[in-house]
Scaffold this motif. Sequence first.
Motif, PDB file in Angstrom:
ATOM      1  N   UNK A   1      -3.572  47.885 -33.526  1.00  0.00           N
ATOM      2  CA  UNK A   1      -4.007  47.709 -32.090  1.00  0.00           C
ATOM      3  C   UNK A   1      -3.082  48.572 -31.126  1.00  0.00           C
ATOM      4  N   UNK A   2      -3.652  49.064 -30.375  1.00  0.00           N
ATOM      5  CA  UNK A   2      -2.854  49.878 -29.549  1.00  0.00           C
ATOM      6  C   UNK A   2      -1.497  49.259 -29.024  1.00  0.00           C
ATOM      7  N   UNK A   3      -0.206  50.033 -28.696  1.00  0.00           N
ATOM      8  CA  UNK A   3       0.753  49.419 -28.493  1.00  0.00           C
ATOM      9  C   UNK A   3       0.919  49.970 -27.074  1.00  0.00           C
ATOM     10  N   UNK A   4       1.880  49.132 -26.340  1.00  0.00           N
ATOM     11  CA  UNK A   4       2.352  49.578 -24.771  1.00  0.00           C
ATOM     12  C   UNK A   4       3.527  50.221 -25.020  1.00  0.00           C
ATOM     13  N   UNK A   5       3.511  51.419 -24.168  1.00  0.00           N
ATOM     14  CA  UNK A   5       4.391  52.412 -24.146  1.00  0.00           C
ATOM     15  C   UNK A   5       5.779  51.747 -23.463  1.00  0.00           C
ATOM     16  N   UNK A   6       6.918  52.290 -23.673  1.00  0.00           N
ATOM     17  CA  UNK A   6       8.060  51.770 -22.959  1.00  0.00           C
ATOM     18  C   UNK A   6       7.876  51.901 -21.498  1.00  0.00           C
ATOM     19  N   UNK A   7       8.708  51.134 -20.852  1.00  0.00           N
ATOM     20  CA  UNK A   7       8.843  51.115 -19.596  1.00  0.00           C
ATOM     21  C   UNK A   7       9.456  52.482 -19.023  1.00  0.00           C
ATOM     22  N   UNK A   8       8.970  52.778 -17.783  1.00  0.00           N
ATOM     23  CA  UNK A   8       9.498  53.821 -17.071  1.00  0.00           C
ATOM     24  C   UNK A   8      10.797  53.162 -16.263  1.00  0.00           C
ATOM     25  N   UNK A   9      11.148  54.349 -15.231  1.00  0.00           N
ATOM     26  CA  UNK A   9      12.270  54.088 -14.540  1.00  0.00           C
ATOM     27  C   UNK A   9      11.885  52.828 -13.501  1.00  0.00           C
ATOM     28  N   UNK A  10      10.730  52.701 -13.161  1.00  0.00           N
ATOM     29  CA  UNK A  10      10.448  51.543 -12.461  1.00  0.00           C
ATOM     30  C   UNK A  10      10.472  50.143 -13.069  1.00  0.00           C
ATOM     31  N   UNK A  11      10.626  50.067 -14.309  1.00  0.00           N
ATOM     32  CA  UNK A  11      10.635  48.983 -15.099  1.00  0.00           C
ATOM     33  C   UNK A  11       9.239  48.390 -15.432  1.00  0.00           C
ATOM     34  N   UNK A  12       8.283  49.156 -14.926  1.00  0.00           N
ATOM     35  CA  UNK A  12       6.661  48.796 -15.123  1.00  0.00           C
ATOM     36  C   UNK A  12       6.339  49.458 -16.509  1.00  0.00           C
ATOM     37  N   UNK A  13       5.832  48.775 -17.432  1.00  0.00           N
ATOM     38  CA  UNK A  13       5.736  49.134 -18.589  1.00  0.00           C
ATOM     39  C   UNK A  13       4.269  50.347 -18.343  1.00  0.00           C
ATOM     40  N   UNK A  14       4.402  51.631 -19.013  1.00  0.00           N
ATOM     41  CA  UNK A  14       3.268  52.490 -18.906  1.00  0.00           C
ATOM     42  C   UNK A  14       2.030  52.053 -19.952  1.00  0.00           C
ATOM     43  N   UNK A  15       1.045  52.136 -19.696  1.00  0.00           N
ATOM     44  CA  UNK A  15       0.014  51.771 -20.569  1.00  0.00           C
ATOM     45  C   UNK A  15      -0.062  52.713 -21.861  1.00  0.00           C
ATOM     46  N   UNK A  16      -0.408  52.551 -23.198  1.00  0.00           N
ATOM     47  CA  UNK A  16      -0.588  53.240 -24.043  1.00  0.00           C
ATOM     48  C   UNK A  16      -1.806  54.128 -23.794  1.00  0.00           C
ATOM     49  N   UNK A  17      -1.682  55.366 -24.484  1.00  0.00           N
ATOM     50  CA  UNK A  17      -2.853  56.481 -24.340  1.00  0.00           C
ATOM     51  C   UNK A  17      -4.142  55.817 -25.215  1.00  0.00           C
ATOM     52  N   UNK A  18      -3.931  54.702 -25.923  1.00  0.00           N
ATOM     53  CA  UNK A  18      -5.188  54.073 -26.680  1.00  0.00           C
ATOM     54  C   UNK A  18      -5.697  52.754 -25.886  1.00  0.00           C
ATOM     55  N   UNK A  19      -4.980  52.257 -24.973  1.00  0.00           N
ATOM     56  CA  UNK A  19      -5.184  51.123 -24.379  1.00  0.00           C
ATOM     57  C   UNK A  19      -6.538  51.263 -23.328  1.00  0.00           C
ATOM     58  N   UNK A  20      -7.173  50.240 -23.231  1.00  0.00           N
ATOM     59  CA  UNK A  20      -8.386  50.252 -22.207  1.00  0.00           C
ATOM     60  C   UNK A  20      -7.863  50.127 -21.101  1.00  0.00           C
ATOM     61  N   UNK A  21      -8.003  50.966 -20.134  1.00  0.00           N
ATOM     62  CA  UNK A  21      -7.512  50.934 -18.876  1.00  0.00           C
ATOM     63  C   UNK A  21      -7.901  49.550 -17.940  1.00  0.00           C
ATOM     64  N   UNK A  22      -7.068  48.828 -17.458  1.00  0.00           N
ATOM     65  CA  UNK A  22      -7.511  47.599 -16.682  1.00  0.00           C
ATOM     66  C   UNK A  22      -7.175  47.704 -15.026  1.00  0.00           C
ATOM     67  N   UNK A  23      -6.440  48.835 -14.507  1.00  0.00           N
ATOM     68  CA  UNK A  23      -6.220  48.950 -13.349  1.00  0.00           C
ATOM     69  C   UNK A  23      -6.690  50.328 -12.769  1.00  0.00           C
ATOM     70  N   UNK A  24      -7.080  50.408 -11.626  1.00  0.00           N
ATOM     71  CA  UNK A  24      -7.518  51.514 -10.932  1.00  0.00           C
ATOM     72  C   UNK A  24      -6.579  52.608 -10.620  1.00  0.00           C
ATOM     73  N   UNK A  25      -6.688  53.930 -10.944  1.00  0.00           N
ATOM     74  CA  UNK A  25      -5.651  54.821 -10.843  1.00  0.00           C
ATOM     75  C   UNK A  25      -5.709  54.930  -9.254  1.00  0.00           C
ATOM     76  N   UNK A  26      -4.521  55.599  -8.632  1.00  0.00           N
ATOM     77  CA  UNK A  26      -4.423  55.607  -7.334  1.00  0.00           C
ATOM     78  C   UNK A  26      -5.396  56.980  -6.779  1.00  0.00           C
ATOM     79  N   UNK A  27      -5.923  56.931  -5.266  1.00  0.00           N
ATOM     80  CA  UNK A  27      -6.468  57.756  -4.664  1.00  0.00           C
ATOM     81  C   UNK A  27      -6.150  59.292  -4.929  1.00  0.00           C
ATOM     82  N   UNK A  28      -4.831  59.587  -4.746  1.00  0.00           N
ATOM     83  CA  UNK A  28      -4.284  61.090  -5.294  1.00  0.00           C
ATOM     84  C   UNK A  28      -4.820  61.639  -6.498  1.00  0.00           C
ATOM     85  N   UNK A  29      -4.571  60.745  -7.384  1.00  0.00           N
ATOM     86  CA  UNK A  29      -5.181  61.160  -8.770  1.00  0.00           C
ATOM     87  C   UNK A  29      -6.554  61.565  -8.935  1.00  0.00           C
ATOM     88  N   UNK A  30      -7.469  60.433  -8.229  1.00  0.00           N
ATOM     89  CA  UNK A  30      -8.889  60.616  -8.290  1.00  0.00           C
ATOM     90  C   UNK A  30      -9.346  61.971  -7.486  1.00  0.00           C
TER      91      UNK A  30
END
Length: 440
Positions: A1-30
Amino acid sequence: MPVTATAGETGVPRPSALDEPTSAPPAPWVGALTLVNLAIFSGWFGPIQVLLAEQARELSPDHKEAVLSVVLLAGAVVSTISNPVFGAFSDRTTLRMGRRLPWVLGGAAGGAASLLVLAVAPNVAVMVVAWCGAQIAINAMYAAVTAAVPDQVPVGRRGLVGGFLAIAQTLGILVGVGIAGATGSIALGYVATAALLVLLVVPYAVGSRDVALPEGHHPPPFSLVGLFRSFWISPRDHPDFAWAWVTRFLVNFGNAVGTLYLLYYVTDGLGFSDDDGAGRVLVLTGLYAGTTVVTTAVFGHWSDRIGKRKIFVIWSGMCAAVAALILAVPQTWPSAVVAAVVLGCSYGIYTAVDFALITQVLPDAVDRAKDLGVINIANALPQVFAPALAGLLLTVVEALGGSVATRGDAWSLGYGLLYGVSAVASVLGSVLVTRIRSVP
């Protein structure tokens, strides 16, 4: 099972590269991803629609159709192989900057260099080699960029994001053709296209949000034999993936048959001068682009809202067949204008929604880029067969026309048959979408 990457400087865990995404990326990325796609399709279609055809005519005026067929065929063969290969390399990349970004940057640099070689190509041989180089590099970009969508966009937003990417593809074609026509020079057209390819990658390089493979995940040892074996995805085990491949091949084959010889259709078929031909192609491309832009995001978002994909894909293919028949029968400038509008509507719906459909039938998150590369063979392979079929059909029909007095009738028959084939392929691609079971 994919693991979750460690939290970044904001304290919010970054999703693993192998996770199924659940939140939409920001408009600048699109927006940044959209610009990269615009650059990619400018780099492809400026040459394909205008520059390569004009260069073939300049280097070999008496055999321009044959030269263009050879160049496009060689590039398409290389493209067919390159996309899944670089997709697989992208999946296996373990750099901390991520799996996708290195290939986007390297592909942009290599593509620009190849286009600059095309600008000074002294003969057909150099032209072939340089175009193959451009195909290799730009396909490395495209494999990585395409995989970024299932990496970072949840299923319920992929129709909308696919719509923006379809807009970028369409505008990329328009920009590429516009550059080719506006520069007034084959060499300057290639130089300007190369510059655009590099420039539009910068925003994505700054904010790619690419995620490295999780710690502890190690790709299997590299094997060339194993790499090519991985391109076979069993239709028995993954039937929906197989049907998605077949339908995309048919629709793209119909599109390639109809568009690769558009410049010659306008000049030799409709009778416009060589000087006027590129401008007429730009007008048709502009109409096509405008209707595509209007329809693509609307229908992509509509598809997301109602949760259905297939009905949109089916009707878009039917509309493409209608456009091909309009080009086949009247063979007049007004009918070509109408066909461009109809085809633009069709392609706008198809590109946005079919891409979302495909991301929903991928077999495994580990191999997203490679599997999308296998799907993209269905985009590239028609460019292998379509130039060969079109060149052979037009050459044979012209030869059978006999005298100069019947040459116009021969061209008319040849293009009528060509666009008839395009219509049949589009209809088959639409009908077979119904065989996909897991996507509504």
